[in-house]
Design a protein around this motif. Structure first.
Motif, short mmCIF file in Angstrom:
data_model
loop_
_atom_site.label_atom_id
_atom_site.label_comp_id
_atom_site.label_asym_id
_atom_site.label_seq_id
_atom_site.Cartn_x
_atom_site.Cartn_y
_atom_site.Cartn_z
N PRO A 9 -4.58 -13.26 -10.50
CA PRO A 9 -5.71 -13.69 -11.34
C PRO A 9 -6.76 -12.59 -11.53
CG PRO A 9 -5.24 -15.32 -9.66
CD PRO A 9 -4.44 -14.11 -9.32
N SER A 10 -6.96 -11.74 -10.52
CA SER A 10 -8.04 -10.77 -10.65
C SER A 10 -7.60 -9.50 -11.37
CB SER A 10 -8.63 -10.44 -9.28
OG SER A 10 -7.59 -10.18 -8.37
N VAL A 11 -6.38 -9.03 -11.16
CA VAL A 11 -6.00 -7.76 -11.77
C VAL A 11 -4.92 -7.91 -12.83
CG1 VAL A 11 -6.63 -6.41 -9.76
CG2 VAL A 11 -4.30 -7.24 -9.97
N GLY A 12 -4.41 -9.11 -13.03
CA GLY A 12 -3.36 -9.28 -14.03
C GLY A 12 -1.99 -9.13 -13.40
N ALA A 13 -0.99 -9.67 -14.09
CA ALA A 13 0.35 -9.74 -13.51
C ALA A 13 0.96 -8.37 -13.30
CB ALA A 13 1.25 -10.58 -14.42
N VAL A 14 0.73 -7.46 -14.25
CA VAL A 14 1.40 -6.17 -14.19
C VAL A 14 0.85 -5.35 -13.02
CG1 VAL A 14 2.12 -4.20 -15.54
CG2 VAL A 14 1.48 -6.29 -16.69
N LEU A 15 -0.47 -5.20 -13.02
CA LEU A 15 -1.11 -4.41 -11.98
C LEU A 15 -0.88 -5.05 -10.62
CD1 LEU A 15 -2.51 -1.81 -12.43
CD2 LEU A 15 -4.70 -2.96 -12.32
N GLY A 16 -0.86 -6.39 -10.59
CA GLY A 16 -0.63 -7.10 -9.34
C GLY A 16 0.69 -6.69 -8.72
N LYS A 17 1.71 -6.62 -9.57
CA LYS A 17 3.03 -6.27 -9.07
C LYS A 17 3.05 -4.82 -8.56
CE LYS A 17 7.71 -7.40 -10.04
NZ LYS A 17 8.77 -7.74 -10.94
N ILE A 18 2.37 -3.94 -9.30
CA ILE A 18 2.33 -2.55 -8.87
C ILE A 18 1.64 -2.45 -7.50
CG2 ILE A 18 1.40 -0.28 -9.41
CD1 ILE A 18 1.60 -1.06 -12.38
N LEU A 19 0.51 -3.17 -7.37
CA LEU A 19 -0.24 -3.11 -6.11
C LEU A 19 0.61 -3.61 -4.94
CD1 LEU A 19 -3.83 -4.16 -7.15
CD2 LEU A 19 -3.04 -1.94 -6.35
N VAL A 20 1.38 -4.67 -5.18
CA VAL A 20 2.22 -5.19 -4.10
C VAL A 20 3.21 -4.11 -3.66
CG1 VAL A 20 4.03 -6.84 -3.57
CG2 VAL A 20 1.96 -7.60 -4.70
N LEU A 21 3.80 -3.41 -4.64
CA LEU A 21 4.76 -2.36 -4.29
C LEU A 21 4.09 -1.25 -3.48
CD1 LEU A 21 6.72 -2.08 -7.64
CD2 LEU A 21 7.64 -2.78 -5.44
N VAL A 22 2.89 -0.86 -3.93
CA VAL A 22 2.17 0.20 -3.21
C VAL A 22 1.86 -0.27 -1.79
CG1 VAL A 22 0.05 1.53 -3.14
CG2 VAL A 22 1.25 1.23 -5.30
N LEU A 23 1.45 -1.53 -1.68
CA LEU A 23 1.13 -2.05 -0.35
C LEU A 23 2.37 -2.05 0.55
CD1 LEU A 23 -1.37 -4.90 -1.18
CD2 LEU A 23 -1.81 -2.77 0.02
N ILE A 24 3.53 -2.36 -0.04
CA ILE A 24 4.75 -2.32 0.78
C ILE A 24 5.00 -0.91 1.27
CG2 ILE A 24 7.26 -2.56 0.73
CD1 ILE A 24 6.95 -4.86 -1.18
N ILE A 25 4.85 0.06 0.35
CA ILE A 25 5.07 1.45 0.76
C ILE A 25 4.13 1.83 1.90
CG2 ILE A 25 4.93 3.85 -0.01
CD1 ILE A 25 5.79 2.95 -2.78
N LEU A 26 2.86 1.46 1.76
CA LEU A 26 1.89 1.80 2.80
C LEU A 26 2.22 1.06 4.10
CD1 LEU A 26 -1.41 1.90 0.75
CD2 LEU A 26 -0.06 3.81 1.64
N THR A 71 9.42 4.53 -7.39
CA THR A 71 9.78 4.75 -8.80
C THR A 71 9.63 3.46 -9.60
OG1 THR A 71 11.37 5.77 -10.29
CG2 THR A 71 12.29 4.41 -8.58
N TYR A 72 9.86 2.33 -8.94
CA TYR A 72 9.70 1.05 -9.64
C TYR A 72 8.23 0.81 -9.98
CZ TYR A 72 10.51 -3.93 -10.59
OH TYR A 72 10.59 -5.16 -11.18
#
Lengths: 429, 541, 389
Positions: free
Chosen positions: B505-522, C170-171
């Motif tokens: 809801p706060s950052v939108g679906a696209v950015l939300g998904k990217i952030l989740v991926l980044v968080l997993i990496i971290l 990359t994703y």
């Protein structure tokens, strides 16, 4: 031995190149046309159908005696939903297979990828899908809808017939929805809709979890004004979107959704009973009541040997493009690109909605706009049909393109003529 | 022209004996049959007026005709412009008289024309039908009628509602009618005090819809009521806020359960066996296609069983994908044990072949997998809306999880499986047939992916690309949760789901998904072996 | 010292490969430009640009082989470095369009104009300058690899976990570049390039030069990779691959060794991407797709990982096959491709080049063993044979 292994590699490379080199030596009594649609990968779902349509049209034409007394031969390649591969395959079709024209592409990315190739090698592409406009190439014919042939009439319909005052513009995050929504927003605001009554929402490709967004739409729609959703959601994401709409109980009577990328083919994968009344805007529906359409559907079902196969708008666009090309070639008496480019402008061919479509000097065509409501059987019930509309390549609702026009007739021969400065080439001044 | 026509109708027709005198106004006395027949020539605007007049007759016999109209089953005969309800009967339509319900023979499909309908007509019909059925003896029909009036309120139904409320005995129906009356009252010309009371009534019912109704009405209300409306809206909204958080958690759990479903088979093939199984997504897809085939067979041969189709599809999908998994293990993977990264290549090849096979057999387009009736629709819980399909998917994925846990921990097969994966040579020395255990473990993982496919067919596309859209998420879940640990997969899936839904809801679906991926990496940097890391020496290998 | 470094690289096999590459790099453009189109020796432009593309892929596969084959890091995200290099080049090419875009805006690329951008985002500054763009081709992928690797290797993330998070990387980039708000043209990417350093990208001459440059860069990177692998550092690298803990206990900073290799490899991938873009005429987020990165792994495996020549042959072979099959048998090419992957992993686990070498070595060892029966020193010969690998 080490050297041998390398030699082997070099030999293999050489073999590769010779196989690539043996261009199929075209028999003189055939004219080749290229079919450039993805048969594998993510876009296969939409594009395979168009390949089949092209094969059918070629077969039909050959039954009628071909073109210029020669048989047509379709060269089918698979660009595999891979955009650089589109460019490679286009180059192969034009330089190696020496095709007279190419019918193909679906996504804008694939068209953008092949555009320089067609301009460089001076060949012709017929592009059969609705797109965002803002392009007019000397070598491309856009037989799908431009935004003014789809989006704007749909919004007009909702505002007039349904009294919609509040708009959700929901789309997949890529260029077509972004541009269409930009145009729509400018259009709606020019009609007096307040900015606070427009909600724009983007989702990633293939988005499958729509719970939050559907409930947001519901929330946005509970402001006491009649609300509608204008959906530019792409392909695969539509099925879960509509399923979620149905399950959360959003009925078309409450919040109608009008879609620009949902046709018969997409609905074939859905139980449409909960969706009755949601809308789509196209230039053709299978349910169009016209003899030429009935004939086309019959041929299509016979060709695919499948009684359940549906027809859709891009198929009509392919049909128009193909027939326009045939007519232009026959008028020019040759398949030579420059001659065909000259003779095709102004060519009128029957479209499947019972009228005719004309190729305009801006390389777009005239088509009526149909608004249809989804029926329980997966077909559309046409609730409105406009007079034929000319595709507008440069939208009047974007500040930088409103002064541009395209006219490929001599002496102007320009795709981006600026009427304010009177010069070709965008800004001009 | 139309007016003339109605006048004629008015004078010629017999007054309907059933019409309620209290609200038979302009259309009183009009013969419903002629009104309906007039639909054959009406455009949308005229049809709307005609429906209003039909409603005004108060004739409950008209309900089936109106219902047929809203479903698009109303036709007129081209020869005489008479309107009938049409039921498809082979290549003909069976015609039914719209007023009496008597059969009127058959007509060829091209001898009749469908009367066009659109959304705004459907709304008018809904409201008209609500008015006509408010006094029905059937409780369910009355409840529907009250709902219909509530959804499309009009001042004209007010008196009728009041009559209905006074006669109503059922509590739930009455409550709904009172709400509908309050809503209808706002748009009527009643006194300010009555309206103020109505606003209170609406406020007490609460919910998102109430806000919409109040906001919609506020513009046309008396200025002195504005404060009341604003206060009511504010009060509803503050109550709704907590529910919104609950709703969001629910969405997150539901997304998490989908991730769990997608990943749980992989937790076995990848997590337990160490195979980087890129064909996992295709197993899910095969499960979904099994569902499609089962439904197809049921549709053709035993339509009555449709609601059971998923129950039948479960074992079918499990066996089909399990068998495919077995073949893959015996044919390819067994040669690759101890070379995990190479299993990636081979299974990638397998996945390409499976995709193309399905594409060749079923075509590249989406296939329709229907929702059984018990998986459609939603029900409210306080201020939340719970959809049935999500609800069942959560229950389903949790039960698969539990079942799997039981198999792993309590059955002898599970014991063998763990023994083989922990120490192959020792297990083999103890007399365990390790090759068979490997094959069946892989078949089990594949089979579970297959039944996940049955569930996912309910919410997503059934196309050859289905698997591709889940494979990356599945790997993320397993790795995030910790390879080799089923509990990790559960916690991983649910936390990723909830996290995603709170970001969206706060950052939108696209950015939300990217952030989740980044968080997993971290997160992997912090805990290189996932949330629930296996401890001990085995890990280092 | 440097000369020694380079000299060690020039072992016979590498010299021959470089020779062949450079010969192709000169011969193909020459045959394209100098022979008349109807000559039997003529190479059409489309074949040349096809091979140019293969050479770029070969360089990408070589870059992956350096980290996977020699350092044991299976990166499922090398496509990201390739794409970033490509985007850097694409941004330069976009700026070169200048006012020839359809809207005639001298500063803003077309996609920014019709999406109503008012000014150039800060990260586009400098890209109108070729040298800057070329530096960025190396710096951007290198920096990403450095940051990513610095965290990952320090935390000792390895094996499958590392592979999966490179895939996540990359994703995530794929999703990010799809967004129009990022300012990289969304899913349409960057396209419709006009010229490079003042030469039209569509002219045959420019294509020929780009082809030659691809062959040249591939050769240079091959020499560099060979030099790295054959240096003392390279021995440690293989040590890290085969027994990471042991190397660490011997006192080497494993994370730094990995990081260095990873960054060098990412830069090579960036160069490949930069050469790829002007030859195919488009760069878009599709290049970030995880499937693309997996394909690179497949090329490397088919050719033979842990051999420097293998990935080059693998990339050319698989892509050649793909070009051929998608044209000749569009309906069944996925079966062929899928079957190839399975067959290679099952029957040629060392890849084509690896298997040939292995067979050769086995024969040599056999011969040596036979000799050893006659005389002495059999084991030594086997050891030498192994060292020669």
């Amino acid at each position: 031995m080490t050297f041998k292994s390398k030699l082997g590699g070099a030999l293999l490379a050489a073999v590769m190149s010779t196989t690539a080199l043996q261009g199929a030596f075209a028999a003189d009594d055939t004219i080749k046309i290229g079919v450039l649609h993805s048969l594998s990968g993510t876009m296969a779902i939409s594009e395979t159908t168009l390949k089949d349509v092209m094969l059918m049209l070629v077969a039909e034409q050959n039954k009628k005696g071909g073109v210029l007394g020669k048989k047509l031969e379709a060269v089918v390649v698979d660009p595999a939903s891979d955009w650089p591969l589109f460019a490679e395959k286009a180059r192969q079709l034009i330089s190696k297979d020496k095709v007279a024209a190419v019918f193909g592409c679906w996504t804008s990315s694939s068209r953008k990828s092949v555009l320089p190739v067609f301009e460089e090698l001076n060949s012709i592409l017929f592009y059969p899908v609705q797109y965002e406009g803002e392009e007019s190439s000397r070598n491309i014919f856009y037989t799908g809808a431009a935004p003014n042939q789809q989006a704007i009439p749909a919004v007009d319909y909702l505002a007039k017939e349904e009294g919609v005052k509040r708009w959700v513009l929901a789309g997949t995050d890529y260029v077509y929805p972004q541009t269409t929504n930009k145009i729509l927003k400018a259009y709606l605001m020019s009609k007096g809709v307040a900015e606070s009554d427009i909600m724009i929402n983007y989702t990633p490709f293939g988005h499958s979890d729509w719970q939050t967004i559907v409930s947001d739409i519901k929330k946005f729609g509970s402001a006491g004004k009649k609300t509608a959703v204008v959906s530019t959601i792409n392909g695969d994401a539509n099925v879960p979107f509509y399923k979620e709409l149905g399950n959360q109980g959003i009925k078309a009577e409450d919040i109608p959704v009008v879609a620009f990328s949902v046709g018969e083919e997409e609905l074939a994968g859905l139980d449409t009973k909960p969706l009755v009344g949601h809308l789509a805007a196209w230039n053709y529906f299978q349910s169009v009541d016209a003899d030429v359409n009935a004939e086309f559907i019959k041929e299509w079902k016979a060709f695919t040997k499948n009684d359940k196969r549906v027809t859709n708008d891009p198929m009509e666009a392919a049909y128009i493009g193909f027939n326009a090309w045939v007519k232009a070639v026959e008028a020019a008496g040759t398949t030579n690109t420059d001659a065909v480019l000259d003779s095709i402008i102004g060519v009128s061919v029957p479209n499947l909605s019972g009228g005719t479509s004309t190729v305009m000097p801006n390389h777009h065509i005239t088509k009526p706009v149909l608004i249809g409501e989804i029926q329980a059987d997966g077909q559309f019930d046409i609730v409105q049909e406009t007079a034929p509309v000319v595709g507008d390549e440069w939208s009047d609702y974007l500040p930088d393109s409103k002064n541009l026009i395209s006219d490929w007739r001599k002496p102007m021969s320009c795709g981006n003529f600026n009427v304010a400065s009177g010069k070709c080439g965008g800004k001009g001044s | 022209m139309m007016i003339k026509f109605f006048l004629r109708v008015f004078f010629l027709c017999v007054v309907s004996a059933l019409a309620l005198p209290s609200y038979a106004q302009s259309g009183a006395g009009a013969d419903p049959r002629s009104l309906i027949d007039a639909l054959s020539k009406a455009d949308f605007g005229e049809a709307e007026k005609l429906i209003g007049q039909l409603a005004a007759t108060g004739d409950a016999r008209l309900v089936p005709a109106l219902n047929a109209f809203s479903e698009g089953d109303l036709y007129f005969r081209k020869s005489d412009n008479l309107v009938f309800i049409g039921k498809s009967a082979g290549s003909n339509y069976e015609l039914i008289d719209p007023v009496t319900g008597a059969s009127a023979g058959q007509a060829a499909k091209n001898a009749v024309t469908k009367i066009k309908i659109n959304n705004s007509l459907r709304r008018v019909i809904r409201s008209a039908m609500g008015g006509l059925t408010l006094l029905s003896p059937d409780r369910g029909v009355r409840l529907q009628a009250a709902d219909a009036v509530l959804r499309s309120p009009s001042a004209e139904n007010l008196e009728l509602l009041e009559t209905a409320i006074s006669k109503e005995t059922d509590g739930e129906v009455k409550a709904r009618m009172v709400e509908a009356r309050a809503v209808s009252l706002l748009s009527s010309d009643r006194s300010v005090d009555e309206k103020r009371a109505a606003i209170q009534t609406i406020k007490n019912y609460g919910g998102r819809n109430a806000i919409g109704i109040l906001m919609g009405a506020s513009a046309s209300l008396d200025p002195s009521l504005k404060a009341d409306v604003d206060a009511a809206i504010a009060s509803i909204e503050s109550g709704q806020r907590l529910w919104d958080i609950g709703q969001n958690v629910w969405y997150g759990v539901s997304l998490g359960s989908v991730l769990l479903l997608a990943a749980i088979g992989l937790a076995i093939t990848f997590g337990v066996m160490g195979i980087i199984n890129m064909a996992h997504g295709e197993m899910v897809m095969l499960g979904a296609y099994s569902t499609f085939v089962v439904q197809q067979v049921i549709r053709d041969s035993a339509p009555g069983l449709f609601d059971w189709s998923l129950a039948i599809a479960l074992p079918v999908a499990f066996l089909v994908t399990g068998a495919v998994g077995f073949v893959i293990e015996r044919g390819v993977i067994r040669f690759l044990y101890g070379r995990p990264l190479e299993t990636l290549l081979a299974t990638w090849g397998v996945s390409l072949i499976l995709q193309q096979t399905i594409r060749s057999i079923f075509g590249p387009t989406n296939q329709e997998v229907g929702n059984p009736s018990w998986m459609s629709g939603s029900f409210p819980v306080g201020g939340m809306t719970i959809t049935w399909n999500r609800m069942w998917i959560i229950a389903f994925s949790l039960s698969i999880f539990v079942a799997l846990l039981v198999v792993m921990k309590k059955s002898s097969f599970g014991l063998n499986m763990r023994a083989v994966t922990q120490n192959r040579r020792m297990a083999s020395s103890m007399g365990i047939k390790t090759p068979w255990v490997d094959a069946f473990t892989f078949a089990l993982g594949s089979g579970i992916a297959g039944i996940a496919g049955v569930a996912l067919s309910q919410i997503d596309n059934v196309s050859p690309n289905l698997g591709q859209s889940y494979i990356i998420d599945s790997f993320m879940v397993v790795v995030f949760g910790g390879v080799g640990n089923l509990w990790g997969t559960l916690v991983g899936a649910l936390s990723l789901g909830v996290l995603n839904k709170f970001l969206e809801p706060s950052v939108g679906a696209v950015l939300g998904k990217i952030l989740v991926l980044v968080l997993i990496i971290l997160f992997i940097q912090k805990r290189p072996r996932g949330l629930f890391a296996l401890k001990g020496r085995a890990v280092e290998a | 010292m440097i000369s020694g470094f380079v000299f060690r690289a020039l072992e016979g096999r590498i010299v021959a490969a470089v020779g062949i590459l450079l010969a192709i790099g000169i011969l193909v453009p020459a045959l394209n430009l100098l022979t008349p189109p109807d000559s039997a020796l003529h190479i059409p432009t489309y074949v040349m640009s096809l091979f140019g593309k293969y050479l770029c892929y070969a360089l990408l596969a070589l870059a992956l082989d350096l980290v996977w084959g020699y350092c044991g890091i299976l990166s499922l995200g090398h496509g990201a470095f390739f794409a970033l290099g490509g985007y850097a080049m694409g941004m330069y090419l976009m700026r070169q369009i200048g006012s020839r875009g359809v809207y005639g805006n001298p500063i803003l690329p077309d996609f920014m104009v019709f999406l109503n951008w008012k000014e150039l985002p800060w990260f586009w500054y400098g890209f109108d300058w070729f040298v800057f763009a070329m530096v960025m081709v190396l710096v951007v992928p290198g920096l990403l690899a450095f940051v990513f690797g610095w965290f990952a290797f320090r935390s000792r993330v390895n094996g499958v976990y590392l592979s999966i998070i490179t895939q996540a990387m990359t994703y995530a980039l794929l999703l990010a570049f799809f967004r129009n708000d990022m300012g990289f043209g969304g899913n349409n990417g960057l396209t419709d390039f006009k010229d490079i350093l003042g030469f039209s990208v569509q002219a045959d001459g420019t294509r020929a030069v780009l082809f030659f440059m691809s062959a040249l860069m591939l050769s240079l990177c091959l020499i560099l990779a060979s030099a790295i692998v054959r240096s003392k550092f390279g021995k440690v690298l293989v040590g890290v691959r085969d027994a990471e803990s042991r190397v660490r206990f011997l006192g080497f900073r494993v994370e730094n060794i990995k990081l260095f290799t990873f960054v060098v490899s990412a830069m090579m991938a960036g160069i490949a991407g930069a050469l790829f873009v002007p030859q195919v005429g488009i760069i878009n987020p599709g290049e970030f797709a995880p499937a693309n990165s997996i394909e690179v792994v497949v090329w490397t495996a088919v050719g033979g990982r842990g051999t420097l020549i293998g990935p080059i042959i693998g990339a050319i072979l698989v892509n050649g096959g793909k070009s051929f099959f998608t044209g000749a048998f569009p309906e069944i090419w996925l079966f062929a491709l899928g079957g190839l992957f399975i067959a290679v992993t099952l029957f040629l686990p060392k890849g084509i080049v690896g298997t040939i070498q292995h067979g050769f070595k086995a024969r040599k060892a056999l011969k040596a063993a036979a000799e050893a029966e006659k005389g002495r020193g059999g084991t030594e010969t086997v050891a030498q044979a192994q060292a020669a690998e």
